[in-house]
Write an enzyme that holds these catalytic residues in place. Structure first.
Site, mmCIF file in Angstrom:
data_model
loop_
_atom_site.group_PDB
_atom_site.id
_atom_site.type_symbol
_atom_site.label_atom_id
_atom_site.label_comp_id
_atom_site.label_asym_id
_atom_site.label_seq_id
_atom_site.Cartn_x
_atom_site.Cartn_y
_atom_site.Cartn_z
ATOM 1 N N GLU A 182 0.835 -1.218 0.000
ATOM 2 C CA GLU A 182 0.000 0.000 0.000
ATOM 3 C C GLU A 182 0.862 1.258 0.000
ATOM 4 O OE1 GLU A 182 -2.819 -0.407 3.237
ATOM 5 O OE2 GLU A 182 -4.179 -1.510 1.931
ATOM 6 N N GLU A 374 -5.474 -8.220 -0.856
ATOM 7 C CA GLU A 374 -6.111 -7.974 0.449
ATOM 8 C C GLU A 374 -7.573 -7.636 0.228
ATOM 9 O OE1 GLU A 374 -4.566 -5.218 3.370
ATOM 10 O OE2 GLU A 374 -2.519 -5.696 2.775
HETATM 11 C C1 BG6 Z 1 -4.332 -2.605 4.871
HETATM 12 C C2 BG6 Z 1 -3.012 -3.097 5.322
HETATM 13 O O1 BG6 Z 1 -4.246 -1.252 5.026
HETATM 14 O O2 BG6 Z 1 -5.482 -2.914 5.561
HETATM 15 C C3 BG6 Z 1 -3.053 -4.130 6.402
HETATM 16 O O3 BG6 Z 1 -2.164 -3.466 4.277
HETATM 17 C C4 BG6 Z 1 -4.209 -3.857 7.327
HETATM 18 O O4 BG6 Z 1 -1.796 -4.135 7.029
HETATM 19 C C5 BG6 Z 1 -5.500 -3.926 6.526
HETATM 20 O O5 BG6 Z 1 -4.245 -4.703 8.417
HETATM 21 C C6 BG6 Z 1 -6.776 -3.784 7.334
HETATM 22 O O6 BG6 Z 1 -6.722 -2.683 8.175
HETATM 23 P P1 BG6 Z 1 -6.943 -2.835 9.744
HETATM 24 O O7 BG6 Z 1 -6.654 -1.517 10.307
HETATM 25 O O8 BG6 Z 1 -8.342 -3.256 9.921
HETATM 26 O O9 BG6 Z 1 -5.966 -3.859 10.179
#
Ligand code: BG6
Length: 476
Positions: A182, A374
């Site tokens: 990201e 993701e």
């Molecule tokens: C993304 C990241 O921003 O979102 C992860 O690459 C992160 O590291 C994921 O965990 C979800 O966000 P959060 O704050 O719910 O963990």
């Protein structure tokens, strides 16, 4: 059950990251890293944003990353669970400070290399392809305190040495690589994204974009090195994705949404197209930013990535009147709250069609294979009286998004694979909570670090196993 839009060989799996799962924060010779300085609680955000300097640990605070879910000691068990679900790909990251504890050493820490070699061998043993991010929200702290992290050009040298070490040490074990997780999050979360801390009165945009330039150069060089070490290596960039919708059809709102999209896509424009985009000169001028470049930089940037990876949790929304007060952050990027989409318990929008829109936009723009690395729903899980977790809400979120990804494939987009986020519960990056869970596997640990760390399969575990076995045909 309908026909599957997913091609043969489509990679199915899940993702973790070293900084949120490994723990073992000083084991095996590892050095301190930026994420180790992020406490749970009210100071977390100011530290993440680079507004509160934290160069030493405090006794009165809890740091969730220090133990996390202890993947460091549980990786065999965790990878076996992934294999049981039928994963063909597992995304994780290497903690830079396990290989280079300070970051500026000439030679790597062999214990760190041995650990990841074991992890990747374990994956291969189960027929799982590792997909490895070189830098996922962690920079060795020594590089922050001694060099100012990515504001300093010397980071290019340190990062490329580290990257070369990885490509050589894990050659034959890993072929899919991502440079920076990201990368655009550097703008919204400068310390956790890139180790940046600001001084009073300085032009923060100048600092952020200069650091960005250094990361882009480092990423392009790492891509070149990966290809030199092994022509089979495939390197991707990684965007925190999600298109901005205009709040209304008012031309000013449409323009605002376009500008917000460009803010994020700028990074990928460089990494995938090999040059600064035409709109950037004006943006920099208006922000008072002047990028210091070295001779040869424009040539270096021509080393473009092989594929474009991205995260997608939610779409975003912008208007000409958007400001600090009427917007809030889902995945740290500020957005207006779209009344047409549902929201998770953490206020993140739920918009599967937004995924199809985002994928179409990205493929139109880059014409490179996409990889959704993701996606998932952060939610609270409770055990029922039979000791089970029936996470139908998670299944429903994932089903709708996998379906939308299938539609994007039917739209003609080549998609390499799908790794749902936090396939085993881990520490949330934004809040540091354990109670914001994404996994198919529950980990017994709470927000204060209590718990046995025992792993339990949730209902979604069995559902995802079926999805993979049917190559995305059976989503019921
Ligand atoms: C993304 C990241 O921003 O979102 C992860 O690459 C992160 O590291 C994921 O965990 C979800 O966000 P959060 O704050 O719910 O963990």
């Amino acid at each position: 059950m309908s026909d599957s839009p997913f091609p043969q060989g489509f990679l199915w799996g899940g993702a973790l990251a070293a900084n949120q799962s490994e723990g073992g924060y000083l084991e095996g010779g590892k050095g301190l890293t930026t994420v180790d300085m992020l406490p749970h609680g009210e100071h977390r955000m100011p530290v993440k944003l680079g507004l509160e300097k934290r160069f030493t640990l405090r006794d009165d605070e809890f740091y969730p990353s220090h133990q996390a879910i202890d993947f460091y000691h549980h990786y065999k068990e965790d990878i076996a669970l992934m294999a049981e679900m039928g994963f063909t790909v597992f995304r994780t990251s290497i903690a830079w400070s396990r290989l280079y504890p300070q970051g500026d050493e000439q030679t790597p820490n062999e214990q760190g290399i041995a650990f990841y070699r074991d992890v990747f061998r374990e994956c291969r043993k189960h027929g799982i392809e590792p997909l490895v991010t070189l830098c996922h929200f962690d920079v060795p702290m020594h590089l922050v305190t001694e060099y100012g992290s990515w504001r300093n050009r010397r980071m290019v040298e340190f990062f490329t040495r580290y990257a070369r070490t990885c490509f050589e040490a894990f050659d034959g074990l890993v072929k899919y690589w991502l440079t920076f997780n990201e990368i655009n999050i550097l703008l919204a979360s400068p310390f956790s994204g890139a180790g940046l801390v600001f001084e009073e009165g300085e032009n923060r945009d100048q600092v952020k974009y200069q650091a960005t330039h250094h990361e882009l150069i480092a990423s392009a060089l790492a891509t070149r090195i990966a290809h030199q070490v092994n022509s089979e290596n495939q390197v991707g960039c990684m965007l925190a994705g999600g298109n901005f919708y205009p709040w209304s059809c008012k031309p000013e709102d449409v323009w605002a949404a376009l500008e917000k999209d460009r803010e994020n896509l700028f990074f990928i424009d460089v990494q995938a197209r090999g040059a600064y985009p035409s709109y950037s000169a004006r943006v920099f001028r208006e922000k008072g930013v002047s990028i210091v470049m070295e001779p040869g930089d424009t040539e270096i940037l021509k080393n473009t990535v092989d594929f474009v990876s991205f995260s997608y949790y939610a779409s975003r929304c912008a208007s000409a009147e958007m400001n600090e007060h009427n917007s809030s952050a889902a995945n740290v990027v500020k957005s207006l709250s779209n009344p047409h989409v549902q929201r998770s318990d953490w206020g993140w929008g739920i918009d599967p069609l937004g995924l199809r829109i985002t994928m179409n936009m990205m493929y139109d723009r880059y014409q490179k294979p996409l990889f959704l690395v993701e996606n998932g729903l952060g939610a609270k899980d409770e055990f029922n009286e039979n000791g089970e977790i029936k996470d139908d809400y998670r299944i429903s979120y994932l089903r709708d998004h996998i379906r939308a990804m299938g539609e994007a494939i039917e739209d003609g987009i080549p998609v390499m694979g799908y790794t749902s986020w936090g396939c085993i519960d881990l520490v949330a990056a934004s809040t540091g909570e354990m109670s914001k869970r994404y996994g198919f596997v529950y980990v017994d640990r709470d927000d204060q670090g209590n718990g046995t760390l025992a792993r339990t399969r949730k209902k979604s575990f069995w559902w995802y196993k079926k999805v993979i076995a049917s190559n995305g045909r059976d989503l019921d």
